[in-house]
Design an enzyme around this catalytic site. Sequence first.
Site, PDB file in Angstrom:
ATOM      1  N   ASP A   1      -1.781  -6.147   8.642  1.00  0.00           N
ATOM      2  CA  ASP A   1      -2.706  -5.096   8.215  1.00  0.00           C
ATOM      3  C   ASP A   1      -3.979  -5.800   7.738  1.00  0.00           C
ATOM      4  O   ASP A   1      -3.969  -6.512   6.727  1.00  0.00           O
ATOM      5  CB  ASP A   1      -2.076  -4.264   7.087  1.00  0.00           C
ATOM      6  CG  ASP A   1      -2.935  -3.056   6.740  1.00  0.00           C
ATOM      7  OD1 ASP A   1      -4.128  -3.047   7.086  1.00  0.00           O
ATOM      8  OD2 ASP A   1      -2.414  -2.114   6.109  1.00  0.00           O
TER       9      ASP A   1
ATOM     10  N   LYS B   1     -13.940  -0.341   4.945  1.00  0.00           N
ATOM     11  CA  LYS B   1     -14.465  -1.068   3.784  1.00  0.00           C
ATOM     12  C   LYS B   1     -15.598  -2.008   4.194  1.00  0.00           C
ATOM     13  O   LYS B   1     -16.642  -2.034   3.567  1.00  0.00           O
ATOM     14  CB  LYS B   1     -13.371  -1.891   3.107  1.00  0.00           C
ATOM     15  CG  LYS B   1     -11.981  -1.346   3.209  1.00  0.00           C
ATOM     16  CD  LYS B   1     -11.706  -0.199   2.269  1.00  0.00           C
ATOM     17  CE  LYS B   1     -10.316   0.350   2.565  1.00  0.00           C
ATOM     18  NZ  LYS B   1      -9.864   1.344   1.655  1.00  0.00           N
TER      19      LYS B   1
ATOM     20  N   TRP C   1       0.853  -1.195   0.000  1.00  0.00           N
ATOM     21  CA  TRP C   1       0.000   0.000   0.000  1.00  0.00           C
ATOM     22  C   TRP C   1       0.891   1.247   0.000  1.00  0.00           C
ATOM     23  O   TRP C   1       1.877   1.305   0.744  1.00  0.00           O
ATOM     24  CB  TRP C   1      -0.883  -0.028   1.250  1.00  0.00           C
ATOM     25  CG  TRP C   1      -1.814   1.135   1.421  1.00  0.00           C
ATOM     26  CD1 TRP C   1      -2.626   1.686   0.469  1.00  0.00           C
ATOM     27  CD2 TRP C   1      -2.043   1.872   2.631  1.00  0.00           C
ATOM     28  NE1 TRP C   1      -3.342   2.713   1.018  1.00  0.00           N
ATOM     29  CE2 TRP C   1      -2.998   2.849   2.343  1.00  0.00           C
ATOM     30  CE3 TRP C   1      -1.525   1.798   3.924  1.00  0.00           C
ATOM     31  CZ2 TRP C   1      -3.473   3.748   3.296  1.00  0.00           C
ATOM     32  CZ3 TRP C   1      -1.990   2.683   4.878  1.00  0.00           C
ATOM     33  CH2 TRP C   1      -2.952   3.651   4.556  1.00  0.00           C
TER      34      TRP C   1
HETATM   35  C1  LMR Z   1      -6.646   2.617  -0.731  1.00  0.00           C
HETATM   36  O1  LMR Z   1      -5.637   1.901  -0.720  1.00  0.00           O
HETATM   37  O2  LMR Z   1      -7.099   3.107  -1.778  1.00  0.00           O
HETATM   38  C2  LMR Z   1      -7.405   2.880   0.530  1.00  0.00           C
HETATM   39  O3  LMR Z   1      -6.838   2.158   1.583  1.00  0.00           O
HETATM   40  C3  LMR Z   1      -7.578   4.307   0.834  1.00  0.00           C
HETATM   41  C4  LMR Z   1      -6.323   4.972   1.283  1.00  0.00           C
HETATM   42  O4  LMR Z   1      -6.354   5.572   2.372  1.00  0.00           O
HETATM   43  O5  LMR Z   1      -5.312   4.918   0.598  1.00  0.00           O
END
Ligand code: LMR
Length: 435
Positions: free
Chosen positions: A247, A282, A166
């Site tokens: 996570d 989510k 992420w």
């Molecule tokens: C994402 O990965 O799009 C979501 O988790 C929103 C974010 O905060 O990045």
Amino acid sequence: MIGGRLPGLPPIRFGAAAKTDFALYFGGRRADDTATMFDTIQPAAPDSILGLTDAWKADPNPLKVNLGVGVYKDDAGNTPILASVKAAEALILQTATTKLYLPISGAPEYARCVQQLIFGASHELIGAARARTAHTPGGTAALRAGADFLKKVVPDATVWVSAPTWANHKGVFAAAGIPSADYPYYDAAGKGLDFARMEEALEKVPAGDIVLLHACCHNPSGVDLTAGQWQRVAAIAARRGWLPFLDFAYQGYGDGLEQDRAGLLALAAVCPEFLVASSFSKNFGLYQDRTGALTLVAASAVAANHAFSHVEIVIRVNYSNPPAHGGLIVTRILSDATLRAQWLAELTAMREHIAATRIEFVNALASHGVAGDFSFIARQKGMFSFSGLSDAQVKFLRDAKSIYIVGGGRINVAGITSRNLEYICSSMREALAIP
Ligand code: LMR
């Protein structure tokens, strides 16, 4: 003068002297030509995920599509409030009597509900009181509170993150002063998991370091470990002595609430200590209510309490105590059999809608003559798919077609609707022709 001087720049004045000079400001500089504190700052780059939504909102193209941020959308492109959430909110409004502060770690009932949700109601860790949970403003704050806590207790540790991960993970840990390193994860050529290289790398992570793992619905790739692979990862963690940090932002979006716990349960079976960051953005659709949790597991109830007292300190100096509303909703839904059943049905419908969209997308790409085998999209889990689009192709889709995709080619499959499917597929055919 009171103030300082940045190399190569005129002196900066601040504090009391700056206030008395207020009348002398003009055009970001003072009458005596010294720079003010902020006027030499260059703008930061927009956020690679949330910044896309701002750009998409400002785009006048009526065909524009936002496949960036990970939010659930129905086939009309809306992200409605779940009916179970609306019902819980109505009950909360009727019965609320105070807006008093919550404890630093949130309400105990919320912690109980979160633990039952993530471990399963009868898990032995709960009975042994080896887990402590703090209510945090979203999953991001859970990660940050965990990172701040770890910086205190293992100040020289590195956090190992999957390649890719992420876009915000490294930044959250860097903000806490924890450096990051990558472990192999996604196999771009095979469009799947490179488990052999992942396992090899995890065997070499030093004891005392931290390994961040995506519990399910890996963000950004959509590629998850099997239950057997989780057991092997857990065995490595236990043998090598590194700390797993899970996570868990998408519980229920992979194969189901219980199935998605497989990784967590594998760790719980053999690792005496680990952390879990949960998000209810989510699975409860509580994006703007910032509702999450940090769960700390220790080898004994006493150790858990001692360690958790330091988590409370990092929270106290950060946001003091959590905002109540989202936590009240989650607690109400999970404690009420009717609301819980309604929520589970809604969560199942969201998961099944995305799974069906994946299949429609693969079929539509084929019927639009888009070259290549995209069947991997149907096998990936959760909201995201790693499309295989290059950065140049992502840029073309944004600049020429107003289709917004996160750099690296992550597509939010939930953003595909029957209205925009054709447009996305024909645009992808053009994009993929770009070398
Ligand atoms: C994402 O990965 O799009 C979501 O988790 C929103 C974010 O905060 O990045």
